[in-house]
Write a protein that holds these residues in place. Structure first.
Motif, short mmCIF file in Angstrom:
data_model
loop_
_atom_site.label_atom_id
_atom_site.label_comp_id
_atom_site.label_asym_id
_atom_site.label_seq_id
_atom_site.Cartn_x
_atom_site.Cartn_y
_atom_site.Cartn_z
N TYR B 389 -26.11 22.57 -6.18
CA TYR B 389 -26.93 22.36 -5.19
C TYR B 389 -26.09 21.90 -4.04
O TYR B 389 -25.16 21.33 -3.86
N VAL B 390 -26.86 22.38 -2.80
CA VAL B 390 -26.64 21.72 -1.56
C VAL B 390 -27.63 20.95 -1.11
O VAL B 390 -28.88 21.48 -1.02
N LEU B 391 -27.62 19.59 -1.15
CA LEU B 391 -28.48 18.63 -0.75
C LEU B 391 -28.23 18.31 0.68
O LEU B 391 -27.38 18.72 1.28
N ILE B 392 -29.22 17.66 1.31
CA ILE B 392 -29.00 16.87 2.64
C ILE B 392 -29.07 15.40 2.62
O ILE B 392 -29.98 14.91 2.14
N GLY B 393 -28.07 14.66 3.53
CA GLY B 393 -28.34 13.18 3.69
C GLY B 393 -29.64 12.96 4.32
O GLY B 393 -30.08 13.77 5.20
N THR B 394 -30.20 11.65 4.10
CA THR B 394 -31.46 11.39 4.83
C THR B 394 -31.25 10.03 5.50
O THR B 394 -30.26 9.00 5.18
N GLU B 395 -32.14 9.63 6.30
CA GLU B 395 -32.26 8.23 6.92
C GLU B 395 -32.33 7.22 5.93
O GLU B 395 -31.72 6.06 5.97
N LYS B 396 -33.02 7.38 4.86
CA LYS B 396 -33.31 6.40 3.77
C LYS B 396 -32.03 6.18 3.08
O LYS B 396 -31.72 5.18 2.60
N GLY B 397 -31.26 7.31 2.83
CA GLY B 397 -29.98 7.17 2.20
C GLY B 397 -28.95 6.31 2.89
O GLY B 397 -28.25 5.49 2.53
N MET B 398 -29.04 6.39 4.33
CA MET B 398 -28.23 5.55 5.28
C MET B 398 -28.62 4.06 5.04
O MET B 398 -27.76 3.38 4.93
N GLU B 399 -30.04 3.83 5.00
CA GLU B 399 -30.27 2.45 4.66
C GLU B 399 -30.09 2.00 3.52
O GLU B 399 -29.84 0.82 3.25
N THR B 401 -28.03 3.51 0.49
CA THR B 401 -26.80 3.71 -0.31
C THR B 401 -25.58 3.89 0.63
O THR B 401 -24.63 4.65 0.11
N PHE B 402 -25.78 3.36 1.90
CA PHE B 402 -24.49 3.54 2.77
C PHE B 402 -24.33 5.11 2.82
O PHE B 402 -23.06 5.32 3.14
N GLY B 403 -25.09 6.01 2.89
CA GLY B 403 -25.38 7.48 2.97
C GLY B 403 -24.48 7.89 1.87
O GLY B 403 -23.16 8.51 2.21
N SER B 404 -24.77 7.88 0.84
CA SER B 404 -24.14 8.20 -0.46
C SER B 404 -25.13 8.94 -1.25
O SER B 404 -26.42 8.40 -1.39
N ALA B 405 -24.84 10.11 -2.10
CA ALA B 405 -25.46 10.60 -3.20
C ALA B 405 -24.74 11.17 -4.30
O ALA B 405 -23.52 10.75 -4.53
N ILE B 406 -25.25 11.80 -5.20
CA ILE B 406 -24.62 12.20 -6.34
C ILE B 406 -23.38 13.29 -6.00
O ILE B 406 -23.40 13.69 -5.01
N ASP B 456 -28.77 17.17 -17.39
CA ASP B 456 -29.49 18.22 -16.81
C ASP B 456 -29.46 18.06 -15.13
O ASP B 456 -30.09 17.06 -14.61
N VAL B 457 -28.78 18.83 -14.55
CA VAL B 457 -28.47 18.63 -13.09
C VAL B 457 -29.79 18.73 -12.17
O VAL B 457 -30.00 17.86 -11.24
N GLU B 458 -30.92 19.38 -12.71
CA GLU B 458 -32.11 19.65 -11.90
C GLU B 458 -32.52 18.24 -12.09
O GLU B 458 -33.39 17.75 -11.03
N ASN B 459 -32.59 17.58 -13.02
CA ASN B 459 -33.35 15.86 -13.35
C ASN B 459 -32.62 15.11 -12.40
O ASN B 459 -33.22 14.24 -11.66
N VAL B 460 -31.16 15.24 -12.38
CA VAL B 460 -30.34 14.25 -11.55
C VAL B 460 -30.64 14.56 -10.02
O VAL B 460 -30.96 13.69 -9.40
N VAL B 461 -30.78 15.63 -9.65
CA VAL B 461 -31.13 15.99 -8.17
C VAL B 461 -32.56 15.46 -8.02
O VAL B 461 -32.74 15.06 -6.59
N GLY B 462 -33.49 15.68 -8.94
CA GLY B 462 -34.95 15.07 -8.83
C GLY B 462 -34.86 13.65 -8.58
O GLY B 462 -35.86 13.17 -7.65
N ILE B 463 -34.19 13.24 -9.28
CA ILE B 463 -34.20 11.58 -9.19
C ILE B 463 -33.72 11.15 -7.76
O ILE B 463 -34.48 10.35 -7.10
N MET B 464 -32.75 11.66 -7.09
CA MET B 464 -32.18 11.32 -5.81
C MET B 464 -33.21 11.75 -4.78
O MET B 464 -33.63 10.89 -3.91
N GLU B 465 -33.92 13.00 -5.10
CA GLU B 465 -34.95 13.48 -4.04
C GLU B 465 -36.28 12.29 -4.18
O GLU B 465 -36.68 11.89 -3.15
N GLY B 466 -36.63 12.15 -5.43
CA GLY B 466 -37.63 11.25 -5.66
C GLY B 466 -37.52 9.87 -4.78
O GLY B 466 -38.42 9.33 -4.37
N ALA B 467 -36.30 9.32 -4.99
CA ALA B 467 -36.07 8.17 -4.34
C ALA B 467 -35.77 8.34 -2.55
O ALA B 467 -35.75 7.12 -2.10
N GLY B 468 -35.57 9.47 -2.32
CA GLY B 468 -35.70 9.72 -0.81
C GLY B 468 -34.24 9.48 -0.28
O GLY B 468 -33.94 9.62 0.80
#
Lengths: 146, 484
Positions: B389-399, B401-406, B456-468
């Motif tokens: 996947y190519v994901l994108i960082g969000t403002e919520k992630g900055m608030e 997770t210090f701008g971090s993802a999977i 399952d990578v789809e699920n892992v990606v979905g969790i991060m997206e669900g959390a914003g």
């Protein structure tokens, strides 16, 4: 349980190794054998290279980690697949640290490429210990980073 | 009974409440199923990822929370997927938060060859990549360096490779930190570490390192995809590797140094690899300067491999194959000094990301101009033969997770279990049946990387997206996979 031997231990991301024997030296040799077997299928290979390694540590656990990591870096630098390491000296020195010498046997990596299994990046302190589990049964263990 | 108690914050976030010696709470991005899996593993297995989150929360000077991304699984000391931010005055640097593969990361390059043309010649392409890019255990690169030159690599990272006439500097705008961090000190890196690297710059390595030729299968965010230059059918090539033997040796050399520092500075050791030194201590400063050298080495390595990948495309596709441009490169085993807003105040912090990708949101400093309004691309390597996947960082992630993802799917099964269940030949055969061309340097290593051994990578990606915390931009499907 045999008087000496080795095995791998489950770890999700990496791999645990465990060697045992009647002395700390045997336990360390077996732990090394466990790690070397992860790296290559060494069964039946006839050694053509011989070298030695000397390492020290503030305690037996540090000595184990230093020994295993010394094997990894020496093997990498010399382009050798190590088959076994036999500890020829293991003692507590006068300054309280532990030291060992070991004789190593191996074969040139280029000659046995098809035997290679997986790269071990490092031996870590995760779950690392060297201790006398039962009287006369020494166990050396740690997790190696793959 | 599980060793750690968790409470639900929302459907995709769980908390280990601050108690006892914890300086901050632990926060884990997970859904109901994955938290249940982690709790059950914690009961039965020696290594417990949730306990590792808790242990990291006890380290001095940690701020806000000990975090774990959705690909969390047990590591050594730090969980994989773990993020820890530390105060520069009271905080520590820990080797467990970086690991032995310093700045391991992914570069994704967009290839200007139509998908049908790549499809038609993918075997030829796989063979060229397999032949041209050195990979596997004990492989050596085409760049043979002197002692002085290796110091230059450690100081200048990808810029060293570009100055050697390999590639144009235009890549660098799309590499995290421009392909070079300041403050690396080669004198903090042992002679053994440097000697091991002389012949390894430009080598892929083995294990989970790979090269994949992929195509965009689904676009989720048109605007971001357009900014990144991606559309359905776009062909890309992704390089996953790190700092090779130099990084391994830096980790090896400093684990004893930090172990002694933990005792010297009276930092309790809760798990044997979770050793640390105060950031401002001589030991801490030396380790950080050595890690920065390792970070630059990885940048140089990926740049050198990018050159070889371009060579392979040119060989197979001629002039058409010369249009290969870097979309982005970002690491996921890193130590970074970054400024983040904490309790409304801009604060300088030392961020550890162990198996976690930097995922900066829109308008963040350090992003290429072209992506600034959109946010940073986050490159998530899927399991061999499944989706990336190519994901994108969000403002919520900055608030949050210090701008971090999977950084990937995350292991579900141990390597031992995977070896029992899967056979390398069978896996390669299954992938071939699905049209994916696989070339492997070490077949015994394949079974351990079996798709079924991962979440399952789809699920892992979905969790991060669900959390914003991060959002999907595109999904990538593999065409060619070259494994180390």
């Amino acid at each position: 349980m045999l008087s000496r031997g080795h095995e791998t231990i489950d770890h999700t991301a990496d791999m645990g190794i465990r060697g045992w024997g009647s002395t700390p030296a045997e336990a360390l040799e077996e732990a090394a054998a466990a790690m070397l077997e992860l790296m290559a299928d060494v069964r039946g290979l006839v050694p053509s290279r011989r070298s030695t390694i000397s390492r020290a540590g503030s305690d037996l656990t540090e000595l184990l980690i230093e020994f295993l990591n010394g094997l990894l870096s020496d093997a990498d630098l010399s382009g050798t697949v190590y088959l076994r390491a036999a500890v020829t000296r293991l003692e507590k020195t006068s300054d309280g640290t532990w030291a060992l010498d070991a004789a190593i046997e191996g074969v040139p990596l280029d000659e046995v490429r098809e035997r290679l299994r997986i790269e071990v990046k490092a031996a870590t302190y995760c779950g690392a210990s060297v201790r006398e589990q039962d009287p006369g049964v020494w166990v050396a263990r740690c997790v190696v980073d793959l | 009974m599980a060793r750690v108690e968790v409470r639900k914050v929302h459907d995709y976030l769980w908390e280990i409440p601050k108690s006892g010696e914890m300086n901050v709470p632990g926060r884990i991005y997970a859904d109901e199923d994955s938290i249940r899996f982690l709790l059950s593993e914690g009961k039965s297995k020696e290594w417990d990822a949730l306990l590792q989150v808790r242990n990291v929360a006890c380290l001095p000077g940690i701020r806000k929370a000990s975090l774990a991304m959705a690909d969390i699984h047990p590591g050594y000391g730090f969980p994989i997927g773990g993020v820890g931010a530390f105060d520069l005055d009271t905080g520590v640097v820990t080797i467990a938060g970086v690991g032995f593969d310093i700045n391991c990361g992914v570069r994704t390059m967009i290839v200007g060859v139509p998908k049908e043309d790549v499809e038609a010649r993918k075997k030829e392409l796989a063979d060229a990549l397999f032949r041209i890019v050195p990979a596997g255990i004990g492989s050596t690169g085409s760049l043979k360096l002197s002692a002085k030159e290796i110091d230059e690599v450690l100081l200048r990272g990808a810029r060293f490779v570009i100055d050697r006439g390999l590639e144009s500097a235009s890549d660098l705008a799309y590499v995290e930190e421009g392909g070079m961090v300041e403050g690396a000190d080669p004198s903090c890196v042992s002679a053994t570490a440097k000697e091991r690297q002389f012949k390894q710059v430009g080598t892929l390595g083995s294990g989970n390192h790979y090269l994949e030729v992929q195509y965009v299968d689904t676009v989720y965010d048109e605007k971001a995809a357009e900014a990144f230059g991606l559309a359905v059918g776009t062909v890309v090539v992704s390089i996953h590797t790190g700092s090779r033997a130099l990084g391994h040796q830096i980790g090896t050399d400093y684990q004893s140094v930090l172990r002694k520092a933990s005792e010297k500075y009276k930092i309790p050791i809760r798990e044997s690899e979770l050793v640390a030194a105060p950031i401002g201590s001589p030991e801490g400063k030396r380790y950080i300067a050595a890690v920065k050298a390792g970070i630059n080495c990885a940048f140089a390595n990926r740049q050198a491999i990018a050159h070889l990948v371009r060579k392979a495309f040119k060989e197979v596709f001629g002039a058409e194959g010369t249009r290969v441009r870097t979309m982005y490169e970002v690491g996921h085993n890193n130590l970074k000094f970054e400024r983040h807003v904490l309790d409304g105040v801009e604060t300088d912090l030392l961020i550890h990301r162990k198996g976690a990708t930097r995922a900066f949101g829109p308008m963040s400093a350090g992003l290429p101009d072209r992506y600034r309004m959109i946010g940073q691309p986050v490159l998530v390597g899927g399991t061999m033969g499944t989706s990336s996947y190519v994901l994108i960082g969000t403002e919520k992630g900055m608030e949050e997770t210090f701008g971090s993802a999977i950084h990937g799917a995350g292991r579900r099964q141990s390597r031992k279990q995977a070896l029992k269940e899967y056979r390398g030949e069978r896996i390669i055969g299954d992938l071939a049946a699905r049209g994916i061309v696989v070339r492997v340097h070490s077949k015994p290593g394949i079974a351990e990387e079996a798709p079924g051994a991962y979440k399952d990578v789809e699920n892992v990606v979905g969790i991060m997206e669900g959390a914003g915390v991060s959002r999907r931009v595109v999904r990538l499907k593999p065409m060619v996979c070259v494994k180390g």
